[in-house]
Each structure stands twice: as C-alpha cells, then as structure tokens.
Write an enzyme that holds these catalytic residues in place. Structure first.
Site, mmCIF file in Angstrom:
data_model
loop_
_atom_site.group_PDB
_atom_site.id
_atom_site.type_symbol
_atom_site.label_atom_id
_atom_site.label_comp_id
_atom_site.label_asym_id
_atom_site.label_seq_id
_atom_site.Cartn_x
_atom_site.Cartn_y
_atom_site.Cartn_z
ATOM 1 N N ASN A 172 1.271 -1.106 0.345
ATOM 2 C CA ASN A 172 -0.163 0.458 0.232
ATOM 3 C C ASN A 172 1.046 1.087 0.075
ATOM 4 O O ASN A 172 0.891 1.537 0.891
ATOM 5 C CB ASN A 172 -0.895 0.232 1.404
ATOM 6 C CG ASN A 172 -2.135 -1.458 1.423
ATOM 7 O OD1 ASN A 172 -2.692 -0.819 0.385
ATOM 8 N ND2 ASN A 172 -1.713 -2.294 1.860
ATOM 9 N N GLU A 173 1.115 1.792 -1.364
ATOM 10 C CA GLU A 173 2.309 2.960 -1.056
ATOM 11 C C GLU A 173 1.512 4.345 -0.458
ATOM 12 O O GLU A 173 -0.356 4.004 -1.312
ATOM 13 C CB GLU A 173 2.365 2.862 -2.762
ATOM 14 C CG GLU A 173 3.059 1.831 -3.362
ATOM 15 C CD GLU A 173 4.655 1.241 -1.991
ATOM 16 O OE1 GLU A 173 4.620 1.908 -1.588
ATOM 17 O OE2 GLU A 173 5.805 1.254 -2.583
ATOM 18 N N PRO A 174 1.902 4.981 -0.513
ATOM 19 C CA PRO A 174 1.423 5.965 -0.148
ATOM 20 C C PRO A 174 0.381 6.764 -1.535
ATOM 21 O O PRO A 174 0.365 6.500 -3.027
ATOM 22 C CB PRO A 174 2.947 7.731 -0.796
ATOM 23 C CG PRO A 174 3.379 6.730 -0.259
ATOM 24 C CD PRO A 174 3.925 5.274 -0.800
ATOM 25 N N SER A 176 -2.494 5.338 -1.245
ATOM 26 C CA SER A 176 -3.265 4.479 -1.093
ATOM 27 C C SER A 176 -4.902 5.215 0.229
ATOM 28 O O SER A 176 -4.513 5.757 1.583
ATOM 29 C CB SER A 176 -3.278 3.334 0.205
ATOM 30 O OG SER A 176 -1.966 2.200 -0.708
ATOM 31 N N THR A 191 10.379 1.545 -3.886
ATOM 32 C CA THR A 191 9.658 0.103 -3.215
ATOM 33 C C THR A 191 10.735 -0.402 -4.620
ATOM 34 O O THR A 191 11.194 -1.028 -4.063
ATOM 35 C CB THR A 191 8.393 0.224 -3.349
ATOM 36 O OG1 THR A 191 8.260 1.110 -2.186
ATOM 37 C CG2 THR A 191 8.510 -0.959 -3.319
#
Ligand code: F6R
Length: 641
Positions: A172-174, A176, A191
């Site tokens: 869940n990246e920025p 999300s 990532t």
C-alpha cells in the site's frame, strides 16, 4: 537514552506517559533485530498454542522482505526443537509482485516456501499467497475471492508487517486509501529501487503487485510491525508521531487499537523520546546525554559551543543542565570533549601525553587490522586514516572480508578476459575461450559459474592491491578472507557460520593487533556489512581469553551510506586537501565499482563523491561547533567488547 528492554510485547495505549506523549503508536525498542524477532516469534507461537488448546484455527497474515527473515528462522527453530506445530495454522500473505511466476526466485511465493513453509508442518491447502500468475482479466475477481477467503475463516488473528521507506505496509504505497482492500497496485519508485538489488537491476523489478489493502490489515485482531536499521528511522518517526495521512499509509495503523511496533535501536533513533529526550521528560543526565544535548543545541541554534548562552539552554528545554554547573564550565567541558576527539595520529602520537587523546601513545608502532567488508570499503570509508597509519610507521594489515565478486558486471569481466586474450596474441587458452563464451551467453540476473565468479574475485583483488600499494602498503599485508557466507553466487547470503568465524579468528590470532578497524554500518540489518560486523563480534567473543586482546582497541567506521552523529564520534581524523586527493586516487583504483555500479543503493553519486561529501560535511560540523576548520574529517566510534 530511554530505551525499554522488554520481555514481552503486550499492547499498551500509546502517548500515556510523559516521555511518549508525542507518540500515537505503541512501540517497544529492543537491543537487536535478533532479540525483537525472538519476541515476535514467541507471541506468534503463544497464539498458535492457545488456539490449539481450544481446538481452533489460527489465522496469520504474513509479510516478506528482509525484516521477517529472523522471525521465520525462529519459528522454524521452535518447530524443530520445541515441537511447535502449524497444523491448525492458516496463512494469508500480504502481497505478491504481478506479473510473477511462482518459480521465480524473486517471487514471494518462493520466498515463503524457502524461508518458512518448507520447514514446518503447515498443510499446503492452508497457505494463501496472492497469485502473481493470475491473468489481467481475472485479477479483480481473484482479489475479491482473497478477501472472501480471509472472511470465511473468521478474519486475521494476527498480522505481521514490515514497513517500506515510502511508509508502505504490504504494498500500500503513498496515496492508498484507508478503505482499500486487496487489489492490484503500482509500486512506488523508491520501493522498486529497494528491490533492485534482488532483481539485479531496477529494470527487472516488476512495476505492479497485488496487495491486501489498508482496511484488510486494519481488520486484523492484532498487528505487529517490525523495523530494523537506520534506513527505517525517518519513516518510523513519521508513522509514530505524525498525523494520519494517506501519503504515509503506515500512519493508518494509529486507528488500530492493538498494534505494536517492534524497533531496534537504529530504527527507533528518530523518535523524540530517544533523539531528544529532554524535549519530553526530565532527564537523568549522564556525560553522554549531556554531550548529545549540547551538540544538538548548537545545531538547533546555529551557534558554536562557546557562544551558547543561558537563554539558549533555557529556551530549548535544557535549563536543567545549568543547575549543577555554570554555563562557562559546561560549554568549556563540551568544547574540550569535542576537541579531544580530533587527532592526526589515529595510531596514537608517540611520546606525547595521551591523557586527552583518542588513542594510546604506546606502543609507538602498533599492529593494526583494518577489516573491510568488500574490497574498497577501506579506502572509501577510511582512506585518509589508512594513509596516515601507514605513513606513521604502524604495521598495517588490510583484510577484505568478502570477495565482492557479484558487484563486478559481466561487461567488466569480459574486458579483462579480452585483455588477457589480446596479450596471448591469438594463442588463447581453452579456459579463456570458455570464459568468454559463457560471459557472452549469460543472461542478466543469471548466476555465473564458479570460474566466472573466481575471475570477478581476482579482478577485485587486483584493484584492491593497486589501491593499497598506492598508499604504500606491502602486498603481503593485504589479506583476502573470502568468507564463505558471501559465496552463494547470489545476492542472498548464507548466515554466518563457524567457518567464517574460524577464518577471522585465525587472522586476528596470527597478527595479535593493538587496533582493529571495522565497518560498523548497521544501516542494512541483513546486508553484507551487518554480517561482517557480526562475524567480528563473534570472533572477538570467542577469542576473549587471548591475552593480547586486552590491549586491542576496536574502532568502527561507517560504510559509504551515512556518517555517525557528531556526538557519537570518538575519534575524528582530519585531512588536508592533498590528503583528500590521495584518498580519491586510491578509490579510483576500484574501477569496476565506478559509474552506475550495481548495489549502489538509491544514491546516484559515485563512491568517491559520497566519501568526499561526507568527510567535508563532518569537517563543516566540527567547524560550526567552533573547532578548527579542516578540509575533511573521517570519523570513528570506539567499540567496547
Ligand atoms: C512484504 C511487504 C512490504 C515489506 C516492506 C519492508 O510482504 O509487504 O511491505 O514489509 O517493503 O521490506 P524489508 O523488510 O525488506 O525492508
């Protein structure tokens, strides 16, 4: 430092004490990643057993990456040695790259089997990992079914998490959403950079992944997030003390009322209660903390030590320090302490009064071992000091702990084979021809044969010898230890074994050093530097009865990535502009490591630039604190064993 030494992880509401009033996530700080992993494995084992005793299933949410490796190793140990059974366990992994085949060595499918499932008695039908092979048109249905399966077994009893440098949990990246569920996502560039090493290059890292969502994680009954190493400290501080925001997905854990963060000292280092405890509580002052506080105050106010005033102390929560000491005495004490770290004589100044010097004057000529994890860390991190130790007449030995062979590209290796072929004027040997053919046919990321790895090892050895020779070190004082843990041919290393330690023991016993230098780089807890310092620590502990060790001082330097905080520096070795140039030339001999080399991390600067920037910055910090103005400084921290 307000470090808690926990024996268990029981959740406590955060922010209820004076010292953690800035904190919104419960966390504990453990002395090492190993200790933290044991505690986490213990909590998981207790949960499994308690469910077993009630004849219930235990539903675990599992993570991959470097952080949980020792948790899984401990669970495997408990299974083997303590009979911990996983028969009642159902697992759901957080994520998987997409697209990704199950047999790919980089797949999380492979990771989980290699590190856990193949070594325990879990039923194969109880293992769930997002499927990287699912077709594009079926991803959505697959994700919905994944969520349904979790719900069907009653939800996650326990979710294990790591944290990415973007603040991601799962993938869940920025950006999300708090309500997100299992879905296909794009990976953040940071990532992908962090994964590049495993994939042997950024271009081979998948751009997408299937991940459980934030809401999936938050629905778990219990969440434990672990973070090891300095590179996680900034993101941990934000997650624990910052606001809840989708730009830092881990901050959503603040909404979960049974989450505990397990942090080692490096990962916790930016928390206010640890970095600047005087801002949150009444401190019990000792010399170390006092020093840390005054150096912090200088940097905060932009003043040198001797210019700090009473108002500076009063306005920055440090009035306490002036209760037992006058400001004049305090400023002078700290100034002297800083000044006493500086020496142009890293091996000790012969015949000088050494009561205020970092090193002993005697013996005049010392036997010194410099342990360098890879062939080049010695000159990158302490080339100026190495130069001084040699020119000041000490018996210096450089010991390269690993071969560093995987960081030589195939193109570089080919160049050397072709030089050798050209020299043989057409009469090239079968060996050379075979090597050339193999290199020609090697695909990116493929593990080369032992012969090619040997060639790459030799290339790095020759570069290292050229550099140490340039600094005046006799060839016979250069030792290539080729520690076996590194020789897997792949990025992933084997654990340290007695074979590694025996090699270290043998060298230390044969030289009987007065000084040892080693890379104390703890930034990457599972990287080669960490394993190299582990090997030294274990070796020193096995050799502790050797009489010569009583006179042996150990100095740690940091690797290419970052420097010690100024208050941590016990020895600061200044360099003149000419010495900086000599150091640069020594680094240049490591030609295969120049220009966009593999494993450079996410800092695009070349190693010599990083080294120069860092040494210049340390000198500037000393200058700003009111000490002499040097061109560059190399910094060391004494290690007590
Ligand atoms: C892994 C995962 C990620 C990692 C995170 C930290 O399943 O979902 O969130 O936990 O990227 O990775 P490491 O532990 O390698 O630093």
């Amino acid at each position: 430092m307000a470090l808690i030494s926990p024996t268990e992880l029981t959740y406590k509401a955060p922010g209820t004490h004076e010292e953690n009033r800035f904190e919104k996530l419960h966390n504990i700080v453990v002395p090492s990643a190993a200790k933290g992993s044991e505690l986490i494995a213990q909590e998981i084992a207790d949960l499994i057993r308690s469910k077993q005793s009630k004849n219930k299933k235990c539903v675990l949410g599992l993570a991959t990456g470097s952080s949980p490796l020792s948790v899984y190793a401990e669970l495997v140990r408990m299974h083997r040695e303590e009979g911990l059974s996983f028969e009642n366990v159902i697992t759901f992994n957080l994520d998987e790259y997409w697209p990704m085949t199950k047999d790919n060595l980089q797949s999380y499918h492979h990771f989980m089997h290699e590190n856990l499932f193949d070594h325990i008695d879990i039923k194969p039908e109880n293992i769930h990992i997002p499927d990287g092979e699912v077709k594009s048109s079926q991803v959505r249905t697959f994700c919905q079914e994944y969520e349904a399966k979790i719900a069907d077994v009653g939800g996650l009893d326990f979710q294990l998490l790591g944290i990415g440098r973007t603040g991601h949990i799962g993938f869940n990246e920025p950006g999300s959403n708090q309500n997100s569920r299992t879905r296909l996502v794009n990976l953040d560039h940071i990532t992908r950079e962090d994964a590049a090493e495993g994939f042997q290059g950024l271009e081979f890292v998948p751009k997408r992944a299937i991940t459980m969502g934030i809401a999936t994680v938050l629905s778990a009954k219990r969440v434990v997030l672990m973070a090891w190493g300095q590179k996680k400290s900034a993101v941990i501080q934000q997650a624990v003390e910052g606001a809840i925001t989708s730009t830092l997905p881990s901050s959503f854990l603040q909404l979960h009322k049974n989450t505990t963060l397990v942090l080692d000292e490096e990962a916790a280092a930016d928390l206010t209660r640890i970095k600047t405890p005087w801002l949150v509580q009444t401190c019990e002052w000792n010399d170390k903390l006092k020093y840390q506080a005054v150096v912090w105050l200088c940097r905060k106010t932009g003043k040198s030590v001797l210019k700090l005033t009473e108002s500076d102390y009063n306005e920055n929560a440090l009035a306490d320090l002036l209760e037992t000491q006058s400001i004049y005495d305090l400023n002078i004490e700290i100034f002297n302490r800083l000044q006493h770290t500086i020496t142009g004589w890293p091996g000790g100044k012969p015949d000088a009064d050494d009561s205020h010097r970092p090193e002993r004057a005697r013996p005049k000529s010392k036997r010194v071992i410099i342990f360098s994890p890879h062939p080049d860390d010695d000159v990158i991190s302490m080339g100026g000091t190495l130069d001084r130790l040699i020119s000041q007449g000490h018996e210096v030995h450089v010991a390269y702990q690993t071969s560093g062979s995987i960081a030589v590209s195939n193109q570089e290796a080919l160049k050397f084979i072709e030089v050798a072929c050209d020299m043989m004027l057409g009469a090239e040997s079968n060996t050379l021809r075979d090597l050339r053919n193999e290199i020609d046919q090697l695909k990116d990321g493929e593990i080369p044969s032992a012969e090619i790895r040997n060639l790459k090892t030799i290339i790095r050895q020759r570069e290292a010898i050229a550099a140490t020779r340039y600094l005046g070190l006799p060839d016979e004082n250069v030792h290539f230890l080729k520690l076996p843990f590194y020789e897997t041919g792949a990025v992933k290393k084997a654990p340290i074994s007695q074979d590694d330690i025996d090699i270290m023991n043998h060298l230390i016993k044969s030289i009987r050093p007065h000084q040892i230098y080693a890379a104390g780089d703890l930034a990457d807890p599972h990287g080669t530097h960490r394993l190299c310092i582990d090997a030294l620590q274990q070796s020193l502990s096995q050799l502790r009865k050797e009489p010569f060790l009583k006179d042996c001082w150990v100095w740690l330097y940091r690797g290419a990535w970052h420097e010690y905080e100024p208050y941590q520096i016990d020895m600061a070795v200044p360099m003149s502009p000419a010495q900086v140039r000599r150091k640069r030339r020594a680094i240049f001999f490591h030609q295969t490591q120049k220009d966009g080399v593999m494993f450079q991390g996410n800092d695009p600067r070349e190693f010599w630039v990083r080294a120069e920037d860092r040494n210049r910055e340390t000198a500037a910090i000393y200058r700003d604190l009111g000490l002499s103005d040097y061109a560059a400084i190399e910094a060391f921290k004494r290690y007590y064993y």
